[in-house]
Design an enzyme around this catalytic site. Structure first.
Site, PDB file in Angstrom:
ATOM      1  N   CYS A 296       0.780  -1.231   0.000  1.00  0.00           N
ATOM      2  CA  CYS A 296       0.000   0.000   0.000  1.00  0.00           C
ATOM      3  C   CYS A 296       0.816   1.289   0.000  1.00  0.00           C
ATOM      4  O   CYS A 296       0.472   2.208  -0.750  1.00  0.00           O
ATOM      5  CB  CYS A 296      -1.059   0.011   1.098  1.00  0.00           C
ATOM      6  SG  CYS A 296      -0.690  -0.944   2.548  1.00  0.00           S
ATOM      7  N   ARG A 325       7.252 -11.229   5.042  1.00  0.00           N
ATOM      8  CA  ARG A 325       6.899 -11.121   6.448  1.00  0.00           C
ATOM      9  C   ARG A 325       7.642 -12.181   7.241  1.00  0.00           C
ATOM     10  O   ARG A 325       7.762 -13.319   6.809  1.00  0.00           O
ATOM     11  CB  ARG A 325       5.383 -11.295   6.630  1.00  0.00           C
ATOM     12  CG  ARG A 325       4.645 -10.205   5.869  1.00  0.00           C
ATOM     13  CD  ARG A 325       3.138 -10.326   5.968  1.00  0.00           C
ATOM     14  NE  ARG A 325       2.539  -9.319   5.094  1.00  0.00           N
ATOM     15  CZ  ARG A 325       1.238  -9.198   4.892  1.00  0.00           C
ATOM     16  NH1 ARG A 325       0.385 -10.019   5.522  1.00  0.00           N
ATOM     17  NH2 ARG A 325       0.778  -8.269   4.094  1.00  0.00           N
ATOM     18  N   HIS A 476      -8.199  -1.668   0.344  1.00  0.00           N
ATOM     19  CA  HIS A 476      -7.137  -2.616   0.001  1.00  0.00           C
ATOM     20  C   HIS A 476      -7.889  -3.902  -0.342  1.00  0.00           C
ATOM     21  O   HIS A 476      -8.760  -4.306   0.410  1.00  0.00           O
ATOM     22  CB  HIS A 476      -6.237  -2.953   1.188  1.00  0.00           C
ATOM     23  CG  HIS A 476      -5.705  -1.773   1.948  1.00  0.00           C
ATOM     24  ND1 HIS A 476      -4.364  -1.576   2.153  1.00  0.00           N
ATOM     25  CD2 HIS A 476      -6.321  -0.738   2.579  1.00  0.00           C
ATOM     26  CE1 HIS A 476      -4.173  -0.488   2.879  1.00  0.00           C
ATOM     27  NE2 HIS A 476      -5.353   0.046   3.155  1.00  0.00           N
TER      28      HIS A 476
END
Length: 607
Positions: A296, A325, A476
């Site tokens: 984003c 991640r 999103h």
RNA sequence: GCCGAGCUAGCUCAGUUGGUCAGAGCGGCUGUUUCGUAAACAGCAGGUCGUCGGUUCAAAUCCGACGCUCGGCUCCA
């Protein structure tokens, strides 16, 4: 409690009865029924082994044979404490007793010598338990909190009849055969190599085909819906993620920052400790780069790169964006839980008025995907903010608006959904589509998230009809979720039998002998020319062996060629679904495959 | 990250109490076979038994550390 739950719950009491006989020093926590059976959490210094499980199981059989009756007894709180002390189970049961609200009944159930604080209900007699099995031992934190002691959890299951138990166990075995980790290896779809890193997926050629086809498919839908494709890099400056909030809110779940060489040298020169470095990173005293945990901020910067009029909105920016991640090592799982993955991501910037319509458009995309792939066994979750306010950014008023928008949109899906506090993203609530894998674990796939916060954090604006600056709202969304997880689940959904449009190898030409090799190569060339993924089996095996190999490798079509076919310019079609479909002209076969691929036909049920 | 279990050829696995135990099937390669809808026949090649260290005359086998995988727990923007 349903009769089945009652049975399983009773079985867990029988389990506890048996454990106390075998290991009298055991301290019991709780033993509820669950979807697939039951468990009991026990605190025991002795580490339970598979042999112990067998011993306990044998003792359970005795308890059942003893024909014990379950009796209920209601008591007041003081009496309850007395009973718990008498049976020597103060360690956890006193706490469990305290969980029972004032005014609610406090009850104990007894079977044989075993007494347990328990709300019930139970079967009448232990002999009603006709079929059970202890399955596994696992660690589980008391009350599910990492701060508490880890107990030993014994999982088991029970059914009304031995036949049902056997069927369940068989079903588990069958499910393992379609596990994406097994099929991924067998069908050469993907690889995870320790030298590359845990949780990092290498897409082998076959898997890459599946992914590419899915991406091509969704990209066409995005064009129809007015999206613009963008590309952004895999890293971004730390400062970007301080602004977005990703770094402060989720720094423990990220790969550590990349710090420039000169900065590191300078810090070393100053004798900077690790703790000081961490502090400087937090405070923003030094900068660095982060492997992007989300796309984003990059997309936001594209939006922010030029002024926008309300006439431009909504702006929809899409990218297959790869993010990284730092998932806990114990959480990694095949393709479904990984450390690097590609989202079919997009960010929509719109006015508040446009928000409902845009959410619906996103939900429609998710539904198109699920419908096209025949995935109907999913549930919908509306994730709302939880009570831990430190986990969320932004003003309550905006959260209220965003949550209301999600709730309203979910209602239009025409199917039940659950509202779950604490499941929101840190910047906003979301609507998630959740699917179970073959061993019953749930995975979030598609997601649509409403966000009032990042536009504010990045001070995004558009010029309204009133010639004044206004704040856009962001959505999103990722209809697949991530390509890795989606394909992982998809492998299991189809048990590796991908529909022809997705199949890595769509057809295999099987010459009966190499006497017809020339025609076989002609057929392959014709199909390749028509755009199909086709190969030639040139092994000198008999036809049966070639067919077997084609079946095992889950190729949708085997095209058998012998003298007759060569002469008639035909092929004998054998499909994965129907078996021998007979001889047809080559042209007809090409057309048949063309239609099947163009319509994205789902695999027919195998006969 | 925590608890537990596991790790033997590309794959699936066998290796009893430490001593020709480094094996099988499939796959691969080579040769023979030229074959009609789920496995032709034969031969050959392939492994420092997860890694490192220890015990022992001797370790795939016993012990320890580490790595990874699996099942849970916790976590999951």
């Amino acid at each position: 409690m349903t009769p089945l739950e009652e049975l399983r719950h009773s079985c867990s009491h029988v389990l506890a009865t048996a454990i106390l006989r075998v290991f009298p020093e055991t301290k019991l926590d709780i033993g509820p029924p669950i979807e697939t059976g039951f468990y009991y959490d026990v605190d025991l210094d002795h580490k339970l082994t598979a042999e112990d499980l067998a011993k306990i199981e044998a003792e359970m059989q005795k308890v059942i044979a003893e024909n014990q009756t379950f009796t209920r007894r209601e008591v007041n709180r003081d009496e309850a404490v007395g009973i718990i002390k008498k049976i020597g189970q103060e360690r956890y049961k006193i706490g469990r007793l305290a969980d029972i609200p004032e005014g609610e009944a406090i009850s104990f159930y007894q079977n044989g010598e075993f007494v347990d604080l328990c709300g019930g209900t139970h079967v009448k007699n232990t002999q009603e338990i006709k079929a059970f099995k202890l399955l596994t031992i696992a660690g589980a934190y008391h009350r599910g909190s990492e701060r508490n002691k880890q107990l030993q959890r014994i999982y088991g299951t029970a059914f009304p009849t031995p036949a049902e138990l056997a069927a369940y166990l068989h079903q588990i075995e069958q499910a393992k055969l379609r596990d994406h980790r097994k099929l991924g290896k067998d069908l050469k779809l993907f690889v995870i190599d320790d030298a590359v890193g845990q949780g990092l997926i290498l897409w082998a050629p076959a898997g890459a085909v599946v992914r590419q086809e899915l991406q091509t498919f969704i990209a066409a839908e995005l064009r129809k819906q007015g999206y613009h494709q963008v590309f952004t890099p895999h890293i971004g400056r730390l400062e970007l993620y301080r602004t977005s909030g990703h770094f402060p809110y989720y720094r423990d779940s990220q790969y550590p920052p990349i710090i420039e060489r000169e900065t590191l040298a300078q810090l070393a020169h100053e004798g900077c400790t690790c703790a000081q470095l961490a502090n400087k990173l937090t405070e923003g005293d030094i900068d660095g780069y982060l492997l992007k945990p989300m796309n984003c901020p990059h997309h936001i910067k594209i939006y922010a790169s030029q002024p926008h009029s309300y006439r431009d909105l909504p702006v929809r920016l899409a990218e297959f964006g790869t993010v990284y991640r730092w998932e806990q090592s114990g959480e990694l799982n095949g393709m479904t839980r990984v450390r690097g993955f590609t989202q079919d991501d997009a960010h929509l910037f719109c006015t508040e008025d446009q928000l409902p319509q845009e959410i619906l458009g996103c939900l429609a995309l998710v539904k198109i995907i699920l419908t096209t792939l025949g995935m109907s066994d999913y549930r919908v979750r509306v994730g709302l903010r939880g009570t831990d306010t430190a986990k969320y950014t932004g003003e309550p008023a905006n959260w209220d608006k965003a949550e209301a928008a999600c709730r309203e949109a979910a209602k239009t899906l025409g199917m039940p959904f659950t509202e779950e506090p604490g499941e929101a993203a840190f910047y906003g609530p979301k609507i998630d589509f959740i699917i179970k894998d073959v061993i019953g674990r749930e995975w979030q796939l598609g997601t649509v998230q409403v966000d009032y916060n990042l536009p504010q954090r990045f001070d995004l604006t558009y010029v309204g009809a009133d010639n004044q600056p206004h704040r856009p709202v962001m959505i999103h969304r990722a209809p697949f979720g991530s390509m890795e997880r989606f394909v992982g689940v998809l492998i299991e959904h189809f048990a590796g039998n991908f529909p022809t449009w997705l199949a890595p190898e769509q057809a295999r030409v099987l010459p009966i002998s190499d006497k017809v090799g020339d025609y076989a190569r002609e057929v392959v060339a014709r199909l390749k020319d028509a755009g199909f993924r086709v190969t030639l089996d040139e092994h000198s095996d008999k036809l049966g062996a070639k067919i077997r190999r084609t079946e095992v490798e889950k190729v949708p079509y085997a095209l058998v060629i012998g003298g007759k076919e060569a002469e008639a310019k035909a092929v004998s079609v054998r499909s994965r679904a129907k078996g021998d479909e007979g001889v047809m002209p080559l042209d007809a076969c090409v057309e048949k495959l063309r239609i099947e691929v163009a319509t994205r036909a789902l695999p027919e049920k195998r006969k």
